[in-house]
Design an enzyme around this catalytic site. Structure first.
Site, PDB file in Angstrom:
ATOM      1  N   ASP A 163     -11.475  11.035  -4.882  1.00 45.37           N
ATOM      2  CA  ASP A 163     -13.162  11.366  -5.188  1.00 45.37           C
ATOM      3  C   ASP A 163     -12.526  12.454  -5.451  1.00 45.37           C
ATOM      4  O   ASP A 163     -13.557  13.785  -6.133  1.00 45.37           O
ATOM      5  CB  ASP A 163     -12.604  11.628  -2.952  1.00 45.37           C
ATOM      6  CG  ASP A 163     -12.091  12.530  -2.159  1.00 45.37           C
ATOM      7  OD1 ASP A 163     -11.176  12.187  -2.832  1.00 45.37           O
ATOM      8  OD2 ASP A 163     -12.908  13.798  -1.988  1.00 45.37           O
ATOM      9  N   GLU A 168       4.641   5.743   3.850  1.00 40.42           N
ATOM     10  CA  GLU A 168       3.844   6.321   4.147  1.00 40.42           C
ATOM     11  C   GLU A 168       4.842   7.636   4.428  1.00 40.42           C
ATOM     12  O   GLU A 168       5.362   7.476   5.668  1.00 40.42           O
ATOM     13  CB  GLU A 168       2.597   6.279   5.186  1.00 40.42           C
ATOM     14  CG  GLU A 168       1.845   7.834   5.468  1.00 40.42           C
ATOM     15  CD  GLU A 168       1.591   8.668   4.261  1.00 40.42           C
ATOM     16  OE1 GLU A 168       0.583   8.243   3.765  1.00 40.42           O
ATOM     17  OE2 GLU A 168       1.839   9.173   4.415  1.00 40.42           O
ATOM     18  N   GLU A 170       0.740  -1.516  -0.396  1.00 43.44           N
ATOM     19  CA  GLU A 170      -0.335   0.250  -0.509  1.00 43.44           C
ATOM     20  C   GLU A 170       0.628   1.082   0.019  1.00 43.44           C
ATOM     21  O   GLU A 170       1.530   1.247   0.374  1.00 43.44           O
ATOM     22  CB  GLU A 170      -0.707   0.312   1.497  1.00 43.44           C
ATOM     23  CG  GLU A 170      -1.450   1.378   1.230  1.00 43.44           C
ATOM     24  CD  GLU A 170      -2.926   2.154   2.028  1.00 43.44           C
ATOM     25  OE1 GLU A 170      -3.381   0.613   2.809  1.00 43.44           O
ATOM     26  OE2 GLU A 170      -4.149   2.267   2.119  1.00 43.44           O
ATOM     27  N   TYR A 195      -9.283  10.169   5.985  1.00 44.11           N
ATOM     28  CA  TYR A 195      -9.360  10.994   4.657  1.00 44.11           C
ATOM     29  C   TYR A 195     -11.316  11.034   4.296  1.00 44.11           C
ATOM     30  O   TYR A 195     -11.502  11.835   3.655  1.00 44.11           O
ATOM     31  CB  TYR A 195      -8.414  10.833   3.704  1.00 44.11           C
ATOM     32  CG  TYR A 195      -8.282  11.070   2.302  1.00 44.11           C
ATOM     33  CD1 TYR A 195      -7.643  12.651   2.561  1.00 44.11           C
ATOM     34  CD2 TYR A 195      -9.102  11.227   1.414  1.00 44.11           C
ATOM     35  CE1 TYR A 195      -8.384  13.779   1.477  1.00 44.11           C
ATOM     36  CE2 TYR A 195      -9.281  11.465  -0.074  1.00 44.11           C
ATOM     37  CZ  TYR A 195      -8.935  12.971   0.297  1.00 44.11           C
ATOM     38  OH  TYR A 195      -8.750  13.864  -1.068  1.00 44.11           O
ATOM     39  N   ASP A 252       8.918   8.304   0.776  1.00 47.77           N
ATOM     40  CA  ASP A 252       8.687   8.660  -0.164  1.00 47.77           C
ATOM     41  C   ASP A 252       8.524   7.023  -1.095  1.00 47.77           C
ATOM     42  O   ASP A 252      10.052   6.542  -1.175  1.00 47.77           O
ATOM     43  CB  ASP A 252       9.813   9.475  -0.595  1.00 47.77           C
ATOM     44  CG  ASP A 252       9.053   9.949  -2.406  1.00 47.77           C
ATOM     45  OD1 ASP A 252       8.029   9.824  -2.816  1.00 47.77           O
ATOM     46  OD2 ASP A 252       9.162  10.531  -2.485  1.00 47.77           O
ATOM     47  N   ASP A 267      -3.042  12.381  -3.387  1.00 42.91           N
ATOM     48  CA  ASP A 267      -2.806  13.986  -3.223  1.00 42.91           C
ATOM     49  C   ASP A 267      -2.875  14.456  -4.663  1.00 42.91           C
ATOM     50  O   ASP A 267      -2.770  13.871  -5.661  1.00 42.91           O
ATOM     51  CB  ASP A 267      -1.786  14.124  -2.930  1.00 42.91           C
ATOM     52  CG  ASP A 267      -1.006  13.887  -1.653  1.00 42.91           C
ATOM     53  OD1 ASP A 267      -2.161  14.076  -0.363  1.00 42.91           O
ATOM     54  OD2 ASP A 267       0.183  13.786  -1.192  1.00 42.91           O
TER      55      ASP A 267
HETATM   56  C1  LIG Z   1      -5.106  12.332   0.905  1.00 41.62           C
HETATM   57  S1  LIG Z   1      -4.092  10.922   1.868  1.00 41.62           S
HETATM   58  C2  LIG Z   1      -4.976   9.605   1.356  1.00 41.62           C
HETATM   59  C3  LIG Z   1      -4.011   8.799   2.630  1.00 41.62           C
HETATM   60  C4  LIG Z   1      -4.688   7.172   2.593  1.00 41.62           C
HETATM   61  N1  LIG Z   1      -5.021   6.619   1.573  1.00 41.62           N
HETATM   62  C5  LIG Z   1      -6.460   7.450   2.635  1.00 41.62           C
HETATM   63  O1  LIG Z   1      -7.102   6.975   1.859  1.00 41.62           O
HETATM   64  O2  LIG Z   1      -6.955   7.827   4.118  1.00 41.62           O
HETATM   65  C6  LIG Z   1      -2.821  10.941   0.446  1.00 41.62           C
HETATM   66  C7  LIG Z   1      -1.333  10.078   1.605  1.00 41.62           C
HETATM   67  O3  LIG Z   1       0.031   9.992   0.047  1.00 41.62           O
HETATM   68  C8  LIG Z   1       0.273   9.540   0.812  1.00 41.62           C
HETATM   69  N2  LIG Z   1       2.211  10.560  -0.309  1.00 41.62           N
HETATM   70  C9  LIG Z   1       2.148  11.140  -1.254  1.00 41.62           C
HETATM   71  N3  LIG Z   1       3.269  10.959  -1.537  1.00 41.62           N
HETATM   72  C10 LIG Z   1       3.649   9.974  -1.572  1.00 41.62           C
HETATM   73  C11 LIG Z   1       5.110   9.393  -1.987  1.00 41.62           C
HETATM   74  N4  LIG Z   1       5.308   9.153  -2.954  1.00 41.62           N
HETATM   75  N5  LIG Z   1       4.977   8.108  -1.498  1.00 41.62           N
HETATM   76  C12 LIG Z   1       4.605   7.853  -0.456  1.00 41.62           C
HETATM   77  N6  LIG Z   1       3.054   8.094   0.746  1.00 41.62           N
HETATM   78  C13 LIG Z   1       3.337   9.257  -0.320  1.00 41.62           C
HETATM   79  C14 LIG Z   1       0.554  11.631   1.642  1.00 41.62           C
HETATM   80  O4  LIG Z   1       1.162  11.004   2.820  1.00 41.62           O
HETATM   81  C15 LIG Z   1      -1.102  10.969   1.968  1.00 41.62           C
HETATM   82  O5  LIG Z   1      -0.733  10.745   3.556  1.00 41.62           O
END
Ligand SMILES: C[S@@+](CC[C@H](N)C(=O)[O-])C[C@H]1O[C@@H](n2cnc3c(N)ncnc32)[C@H](O)[C@@H]1O
Length: 244
Positions: free
Chosen positions: A175, A90, A65, A215, A117, A139
């Site tokens: 969404d 994450e 994930e 989220y 990352d 995001d």
């Molecule tokens: C809008 S949140 C959604 C979190 C979760 N997947 C959910 O459904 O509630 C997007 C997540 O992606 C993570 N994220 C963004 N770029 C990433 C990357 N390059 N590698 C890993 N995670 C990343 C962010 O830190 C954030 O926690």
């Protein structure tokens, strides 16, 4: 070792929002010590995700994930599927802390976390390492000039395809209508992926055992509904190991 690399990466999201309380920090540290995946070195060009788990765990498969947020989904999957190893990536520390606390409180053993990352890791895993990959609510980066920051790009779709065996599934959700279009376009331009018929005819019903994350609750409160997109890797073309 991990902290050294945290600041100098090309990552656009939030890493930290507020200080952790002492108790939270203690739980975080306990999980970090047992279950965190160390930052790779330049020489770590091939990292088998099965090596993160113990041989006694006798895992059937490993799932990935990316961007697990506060960990609601990965924790649910780990509990439902004790014979699966779950690798979560994450970089948002407070999200990782929430997940770490839940992992400790629920005595979960089959999760490993890379707290940074995903781009640092995904090319280091061998081809066909994961039979399922989840990327939920990445995001959206709504401004056109920021679209290049979206996780789903032609190149990352190819990287994710490499990580799946034939028959493996890439599970996406969003969404944001414009991001849904973007995801479908970018995934389907890769000939290795097929949009499952089941999901094409009904993309608004959540998959079985779905958990609504913090989220997604916010999205619902703000009046946004979600779509769920599953793509199966149907061709093994180009699924060879690549150089990091
Ligand atoms: C809008 S949140 C959604 C979190 C979760 N997947 C959910 O459904 O509630 C997007 C997540 O992606 C993570 N994220 C963004 N770029 C990433 C990357 N390059 N590698 C890993 N995670 C990343 C962010 O830190 C954030 O926690």
């Amino acid at each position: 070792m991990l902290k050294k690399t945290l600041e100098d990466l090309h990552f656009y999201g939030r890493r930290r929002s507020r200080r952790m309380h002492n108790h939270r920090q203690t739980q975080f540290d306990a999980v970090a010590e047992r279950f965190f995946i160390p930052a790779p070195t330049e020489n770590d060009t091939s990292i088998d995700p099965r090596s993160f788990f113990t041989t006694e765990q006798k895992l059937d498969d490993v799932w990935l994930e990316i961007g697990f947020g506060h960990g609601e989904h990965i924790i649910n999957q780990a509990q439902l599927n004790p014979q699966i190893g779950l690798v979560g990536i994450e970089p948002f520390i407070n999200g990782i802390a929430s997940a770490a606390i839940a992992i400790q409180e629920k005595s979960i053993e089959n999760i490993r976390i890379y707290p940074d990352d995903a781009m640092q890791m995904i090319n280091r895993f061998p081809a066909a390492s994961f039979s399922r990959i989840f990327l939920f609510f990445p995001d959206p980066w709504p401004k056109v000039r920021h679209h290049k920051r979206r996780f789903i790009q032609t190149e990352t779709v190819a990287m994710l395809a490499r990580l799946l065996p034939e028959g493996g599934t890439l599970h996406l959700a969003t969404d944001i209508p414009d991001l849904a279009d973007w995801m479908i376009m970018h995934v389907l331009e890769n000939p290795q992926f097929t949009w499952t018929a089941e999901r094409q005819s009904d993309w608004t019903t959540p998959p079985q055992n779905w958990v609504t994350t913090k989220y997604q609750h916010k999205a619902i409160r703000e009046g946004r509904s979600s779509v769920y997109l599953d793509f199966v890797k149907t061709s093994a073309a180009d699924a060879k190991d690549i150089t990091v």
